[in-house]
Design an enzyme around this catalytic site. Structure first.
Site, PDB file in Angstrom:
ATOM      1  CB  CYS A  87      -8.239 -26.491 -27.614  1.00 21.26           C
ATOM      2  SG  CYS A  87      -9.907 -27.065 -27.991  1.00 21.26           S
ATOM      3  CD  GLU A  88      -9.907 -27.979 -34.590  1.00 19.34           C
ATOM      4  OE1 GLU A  88     -10.917 -28.570 -34.983  1.00 19.34           O
ATOM      5  OE2 GLU A  88      -8.819 -28.035 -35.185  1.00 19.34           O
ATOM      6  CG  HIS A  89     -13.298 -27.137 -30.106  1.00 23.14           C
ATOM      7  ND1 HIS A  89     -13.384 -28.339 -29.439  1.00 23.14           N
ATOM      8  CD2 HIS A  89     -13.389 -27.428 -31.431  1.00 23.14           C
ATOM      9  CE1 HIS A  89     -13.532 -29.317 -30.318  1.00 23.14           C
ATOM     10  NE2 HIS A  89     -13.528 -28.798 -31.523  1.00 23.14           N
ATOM     11  CG  HIS A  90     -13.162 -22.825 -26.135  1.00 27.14           C
ATOM     12  ND1 HIS A  90     -13.367 -24.187 -26.011  1.00 27.14           N
ATOM     13  CD2 HIS A  90     -14.383 -22.247 -25.999  1.00 27.14           C
ATOM     14  CE1 HIS A  90     -14.650 -24.423 -25.797  1.00 27.14           C
ATOM     15  NE2 HIS A  90     -15.289 -23.268 -25.785  1.00 27.14           N
ATOM     16  CD  GLN A 128      -5.469 -35.453 -25.209  1.00 28.56           C
ATOM     17  OE1 GLN A 128      -5.757 -34.481 -24.527  1.00 28.56           O
ATOM     18  NE2 GLN A 128      -5.218 -36.625 -24.676  1.00 28.56           N
ATOM     19  CG  HIS A 156      -7.669 -30.394 -22.979  1.00 26.92           C
ATOM     20  ND1 HIS A 156      -7.761 -30.260 -24.343  1.00 26.92           N
ATOM     21  CD2 HIS A 156      -7.144 -31.619 -22.756  1.00 26.92           C
ATOM     22  CE1 HIS A 156      -7.328 -31.364 -24.931  1.00 26.92           C
ATOM     23  NE2 HIS A 156      -6.952 -32.208 -23.982  1.00 26.92           N
ATOM     24  CB  CYS A 158     -11.507 -25.632 -23.164  1.00 24.75           C
ATOM     25  SG  CYS A 158     -11.094 -27.308 -23.643  1.00 24.75           S
TER      26      CYS A 158
END
Length: 214
Positions: A87-90, A128, A156, A158
């Site tokens: 995941c590119e956020h975390h 996703q 996920h 996260c």
């Protein structure tokens, strides 16, 4: 063209990160961590810059191929493709199953090519929702097909490891192209995929069959 991960830079940045969290990067347990992270990121992000359509370049003619009497009358459905991404956020992993269906035209493709499309697009910093759309677009644009359906069912990090910490939560996304943009047209496929089966149950089933978790 695939963009090679700068391993030396990843090692330096990992060393700095360990210092930033108050650790000693030179203690025995962490001394090899920067090198391990460089190796890990080279694997996790090998799809950056890679051409996801390349696996679809080699097609087989249905009417002029080796088995002209096997023209599919319905969809070709490949279920339970194990995948993992980040995941590119975390920068935490998410993993699960991809299900791909397409309505063949004159040209079909080997099933392994569909798996490779998923693997290339997943090996990038992702979300996703976008991953499913990219898989659908790649197949719709580079394969002779009247419809494409991509269903992703993933767990996920996260969600399971931070914040609310919901270990049994999974995320389901659907991307449709062509004839499968019609809900009625894709209803049968959704039922066949068994998209409501939770990721945890799939993982337990996989273990009983000797299939490693993603």
């Amino acid at each position: 063209m695939t963009v090679a991960v700068d391993r030396e830079r990843v090692e330096r940045l990992t060393h700095e990160l360990l210092e930033a969290i108050g650790e000693d990067p030179d203690r025995p347990g962490l001394k090899q961590t920067p090198a391990r992270m460089a190796e890990l990121y080279s694997e996790f992000f090998s799809g950056v810059g890679a051409d996801a359509a390349a696996p679809l370049a080699r097609t087989i003619s249905v009417t002029r191929g080796p088995a002209p009497d096997t023209l599919p009358s319905g969809a070709v459905l490949l279920r339970d493709i194990l995948f993992r991404s980040v995941c590119e956020h975390h920068l935490l992993p998410f993993a699960g199953h991809a299900h791909i269906a397409y309505l063949p035209g004159e040209q079909v493709v080997g099933l392994g090519a569909l798996v490779k499309v998923v693997e290339i697009l997943a090996a990038r910093p992702q979300v996703q929702e976008r991953l499913g759309e990219q898989i659908a677009d790649t197949i719709a644009e580079h394969l002779d097909t009247r419809g494409v359906l991509v269903v992703l069912d993933a767990s996920h990090g996260c969600v399971t490891m931070r914040g609310g910490r919901q270990p049994e939560a999974s995320t389901l996304t659907i991307a449709a192209r062509g004839e499968y943009t019609d809900a009625a047209a894709r209803a049968e496929l959704i039922a066949l995929i068994g998209a409501r089966t939770p990721v945890v149950e799939r993982a337990e089933r996989d273990e009983t069959q000797g299939i490693p978790r993603p």
